[in-house]
Enzyme design. Sequence first.
Site, PDB file in Angstrom:
ATOM      1  N   THR A 124       0.825  -1.207   0.000  1.00 10.91           N
ATOM      2  CA  THR A 124       0.000   0.000   0.000  1.00 10.91           C
ATOM      3  C   THR A 124       0.856   1.253   0.000  1.00 10.91           C
ATOM      4  O   THR A 124       0.454   2.294  -0.513  1.00 10.91           O
ATOM      5  CB  THR A 124      -0.937  -0.034   1.230  1.00 10.91           C
ATOM      6  N   SER A 178       1.391  -7.503  -0.960  1.00 17.54           N
ATOM      7  CA  SER A 178       2.121  -8.513  -0.178  1.00 17.54           C
ATOM      8  C   SER A 178       1.280  -9.738   0.164  1.00 17.54           C
ATOM      9  O   SER A 178       1.804 -10.727   0.655  1.00 17.54           O
ATOM     10  CB  SER A 178       2.721  -7.903   1.092  1.00 17.54           C
ATOM     11  N   THR A 213       1.652  -4.447   4.166  1.00 21.23           N
ATOM     12  CA  THR A 213       1.490  -4.750   5.591  1.00 21.23           C
ATOM     13  C   THR A 213       0.898  -6.138   5.844  1.00 21.23           C
ATOM     14  O   THR A 213       1.023  -6.663   6.942  1.00 21.23           O
ATOM     15  CB  THR A 213       0.587  -3.694   6.272  1.00 21.23           C
ATOM     16  N   ASP A 214       0.250  -6.716   4.823  1.00 20.28           N
ATOM     17  CA  ASP A 214      -0.469  -7.980   5.075  1.00 20.28           C
ATOM     18  C   ASP A 214       0.444  -9.120   5.513  1.00 20.28           C
ATOM     19  O   ASP A 214       0.072  -9.922   6.370  1.00 20.28           O
ATOM     20  CB  ASP A 214      -1.257  -8.404   3.822  1.00 20.28           C
TER      21      ASP A 214
HETATM   22  N1  ASP Z   1      -2.682  -5.562   0.673  1.00 17.92           N
HETATM   23  C1  ASP Z   1      -1.651  -4.602   0.963  1.00 17.92           C
HETATM   24  C2  ASP Z   1      -0.317  -5.335   0.972  1.00 17.92           C
HETATM   25  O1  ASP Z   1      -0.089  -6.061   1.899  1.00 17.92           O
HETATM   26  C3  ASP Z   1      -1.923  -3.969   2.250  1.00 17.92           C
HETATM   27  C4  ASP Z   1      -0.888  -3.030   2.744  1.00 17.92           C
HETATM   28  O2  ASP Z   1       0.209  -2.896   2.251  1.00 17.92           O
HETATM   29  O3  ASP Z   1      -1.218  -2.348   3.716  1.00 17.92           O
HETATM   30  O4  ASP Z   1       0.470  -5.170   0.074  1.00 17.92           O
END
Ligand code: ASP
Length: 347
Positions: A39, A86, A119-120
């Site tokens: 993100t 991710s 973050t995932d």
């Molecule tokens: N779906 C995103 C990822 O993990 C969420 C994020 O980065 O906050 O790449």
Amino acid sequence: MEKILLPAVVSLSVFFCSMRGVSASPRPRRIFVLATGGTIAGEAASPSEIIDYRAGVLGVDALLDAAPEICNFAEARGEQLCNIDSKDMTDEIWRRLALRVNELLASDEADGIVIAHGTDTMEETALFLSLTVESEKPVVLTGAMRPATAENADGPRNLLDAVRVAASQEAEGKGVLVVMDGVIHDARDVEKTHTTSVAAFASREAGPLGRVGENGVIFDRVTSRNGRLKFSAGAPLPRVDVLYGCEGDDGALARASLQVGAKGIVYAGLGNGSIPAPVEKILARAADEGVIVVRASRVSGGAVVSSGSTKFLDSGSLNPQKARVLLRLALTKTNDAEEIRQMFRDY
Ligand code: ASP
């Protein structure tokens, strides 16, 4: 042995801050920012949109450009390792990332590394790196909960904070760290605990290591556990499945997992790692045949502990997805349940 291509660098920027006139004396810390997507590199249709967006769109240079204050703390250099959401992280990218981090830190080129990451799966990548990175130099993961195009994007601040931590002497020898929302976490303990908040990360049992902000980089506690165990970054990882325990589990998923050849199973059990009787029977038989079974918990607080006299191993305070990372790496070294039990205790 699988062939590892190294480095698969898509783009390489010049030292970001040399272009902006950081003085040469004393030599600024050289921090490599390895971008993997997420993100923090996400793009939405409008500045007010923070839910509907695509992760992993912008390149590393755009991330650095959005955080010009970095030049006050370090000489940063960007490298694009991949550009993904991710949720789609793979073993191959993990290996490439760990090998590149080890390569950079073994050279004089880098004093520290920041990894911009979705973050995932950040907690899993952080743990994987903490078990495979050999250097004492700082390695810091960061990301964002809002896309880069958001009017209140958190990515630039997080990136700046991460560079500050990676450039600080205090971070040396502390293992792999995660910096999000001004808080410094140990890779071993950090978890994503909120689906959308910018304060999405917590170190539930141990608490955070420190903070970064107006008062600089402050470590409130030290840990001796991160970095204690080491595994080869390049070894292919065996299949380990996480099974989520719930009322009425009849063992169909455990059987399916064994059928497709899992070498290990992490059971996200009930309470203190309890396993419903039909599943327990299947897993006990599998353990007799050499499959390593780790009892973890679907409960978010506390550790999974036992007298240690069962066929199953305990995850301790590692959550199921983290126990899976450690078990996969452990299985690259040994199939001996007692040796692996000890690794879970040591880590
Ligand atoms: N779906 C995103 C990822 O993990 C969420 C994020 O980065 O906050 O790449």
